[in-house]
Enzyme design. Sequence first.
Site, PDB file in Angstrom:
ATOM      1  N   GLU A   1       0.851  -1.197   0.000  1.00  0.00           N
ATOM      2  CA  GLU A   1       0.000   0.000   0.000  1.00  0.00           C
ATOM      3  C   GLU A   1       0.881   1.240   0.000  1.00  0.00           C
ATOM      4  OE1 GLU A   1      -3.088  -0.155   3.046  1.00  0.00           O
ATOM      5  OE2 GLU A   1      -3.020  -2.335   2.977  1.00  0.00           O
TER       6      GLU A   1
ATOM      7  N   ASP B   1      -6.964 -10.917   6.377  1.00  0.00           N
ATOM      8  CA  ASP B   1      -6.168  -9.700   6.502  1.00  0.00           C
ATOM      9  C   ASP B   1      -4.773  -9.965   7.064  1.00  0.00           C
ATOM     10  OD1 ASP B   1      -5.653  -6.987   6.321  1.00  0.00           O
ATOM     11  OD2 ASP B   1      -7.327  -6.382   7.592  1.00  0.00           O
TER      12      ASP B   1
ATOM     13  N   GLU C   1      -7.135  -6.201  -1.716  1.00  0.00           N
ATOM     14  CA  GLU C   1      -6.608  -4.864  -1.441  1.00  0.00           C
ATOM     15  C   GLU C   1      -5.262  -4.728  -2.160  1.00  0.00           C
ATOM     16  OE1 GLU C   1      -6.520  -2.067   2.554  1.00  0.00           O
ATOM     17  OE2 GLU C   1      -5.585  -4.032   2.619  1.00  0.00           O
TER      18      GLU C   1
ATOM     19  N   GLU D   1      -9.044   3.900   3.080  1.00  0.00           N
ATOM     20  CA  GLU D   1      -8.856   3.783   4.526  1.00  0.00           C
ATOM     21  C   GLU D   1      -7.752   4.704   5.022  1.00  0.00           C
ATOM     22  OE1 GLU D   1      -7.865  -0.208   5.532  1.00  0.00           O
ATOM     23  OE2 GLU D   1      -5.813  -0.070   4.792  1.00  0.00           O
TER      24      GLU D   1
END
Length: 648
Positions: free
Chosen positions: A165, A400, A449, A455
């Site tokens: 990310e 996750d 993701e 987020e």
Amino acid sequence: MRLILLSFLVSLLYPQWIEAQPVTIPSPEGSLQAVVTFNPALTISVRNKQAKELISISADIEINSHNPLFNQDNCPSFSHTEGTLRNEPVAPVKNAFIEYAYHEFTAACTQGSWTIRVFEDGIAYQFRTTFPDSVVVEDEQMSLHLPQDHELWFHQEPGFFSSNEQLFIHTHTDSLAEQALASLPLGIGYPSGEKLVVTESNLRSYPGLWIHKSESKLEATFPSYPIAEEQENDRHIRVTDRGEFLAKTQGTRSFPWRVFVYSDKDKDLLNNELVYALADDNELPNTDWIKPGKVAWDWWNASNLYDVPFKAGLNTDTYKYFIDFASEYGLEYVILDEGWSNTEDLLDLSPDFDVREIIRYGKEKNVDIILWVVWLTLDRQLEIALDTFQEWGAAGIKVDFMNRDDQPMVDYYETIAREAAKRKLLVNFHGSYKPTGLRKRFPNVITREGVKGGEHNKWSRDITPTHNTTMPFFRMLPGPIDYTPGAMRNAQPGNFRSVFARPMSMGTRAAEVAKFIVFESPLHMLADSPSNYKREAETIRFIAQIPTVWDRTIPLSATIGEHLVIARQHGNSFYIGGITNEENREFYINFSFLPEGRYSATVFQDGLNADRFAEDYRIRTLEVTNTSTMNISSAPAGGFAIHIAPEN
């Protein structure tokens, strides 16, 4: 064209290979060509239709101390074929039908083969080995040589322990620090405007491909096999020592495709599906139960409800309210994110949750439930946890914090996909690496993701309009993104604040609505609170009718980092979404992609004061045909969304 192609095929029969002369493989229509030599190592020169070199790739693999495996001496013969990849995705992200024609060149080698496929919009190569027993892969080499300093979009990472990310840093090859590390995809830009995107497909029981700078080259690097680990907390395991090899694997197997996507227009990157097309075929005999849709999500908005007759929070009443909201607006799912169970024991439920009752109530309202889980806990309780979720009637799991893509973790993804499919459970991977085609083999892996998404608005200023107009060209190329749009508190960049429990988006309301069209996910999260949506009923009604899967995608206009406009078809309706960076913009829309007929177009666009108050929007309806055009003005950080339906 056919005579030229036949001459080309005949030329391959001559013994230039033995004499180490280059062999040229053009794409079917000539947009690209690959020039292959063994001198003595395998080298591929990727060239455009003017025969200008875009990149030179040197490649090999070291197995059981055999290195090189694929050189001139070990690969004495070769063949050429033509083919077409045809696919109909179960949950189509871009198009309901995918077709790619290619020319294929295969070199037969002592211990396997090497194959390259040349498409109009990319090339891909793959190694295959034929050792009789299991093997150890010590290393794989891939060096990328660029003819000069070039633009890069570099997904820079601090190390192999990562949720992938990061921002796509816009830089140049000469400006990169030595040993700078990037996860894929990697974007390369040329002075002519052409682009090349580096990624991979069909990653199976093998570590993920990363890129680092080494002297003047970009080179492949991989997370080596983990031989020692340490658990940090309830969700993170860090590798403390890695072996001097990449994988232990079967000796007879195909290795991942190394993919180089090409485009001479930025907008065409938005419709490329080579990663999906190159992956192995669907393994599930029955996929009727796989249902795309939208999800009312609790975690981003901290379950903040108001004007309700109960105390909001992590409890049964709150999630029944989420279900009522989802049912009212036709949303297919509600997620129970962190808090419904002990993170270290999935069967140790919070006393404030009656999960069985929540699932039962959801089914009564035609809303299914997805359960968030920590990967490590799921791994330890795999059989009993998934059996229990199936018995409860859950529709899926959100897994996750894996944060790795070495060989054991890649194997873990496949295990979860397969075991969940046995129980008819959808899978959404978070803390994940980029897509590499697993969703084709297991269509229940419906999204993931591995993207710097909405987020991050809770704690940073990273989700800028420039990021939102850069990321789709690269991260969306290999597969869907669980970006989690839908903020109802919207701000211009100068007014934006990160507030963890009451987050907002950087950009206008119209841009936030447009993300449901522009960003691709068969499972789209609605990030904000049901109470906020009910207060903004006009907005949620518009969002709720946007599909999450598409029959056809038509990129209309795009420049990386500046703007993108995409038209999509679902049934006999069409949708157009457009977003811009921090600059205001005048969008020009040509409706020539529409079939004959008259259509009603409902336009959700920035209001006159959206440059000052980002939540300002207006909705208008007009009639259009395939000869119509339209100008739409957007505010800075703005956008628009259009729903086009045939008139009765």
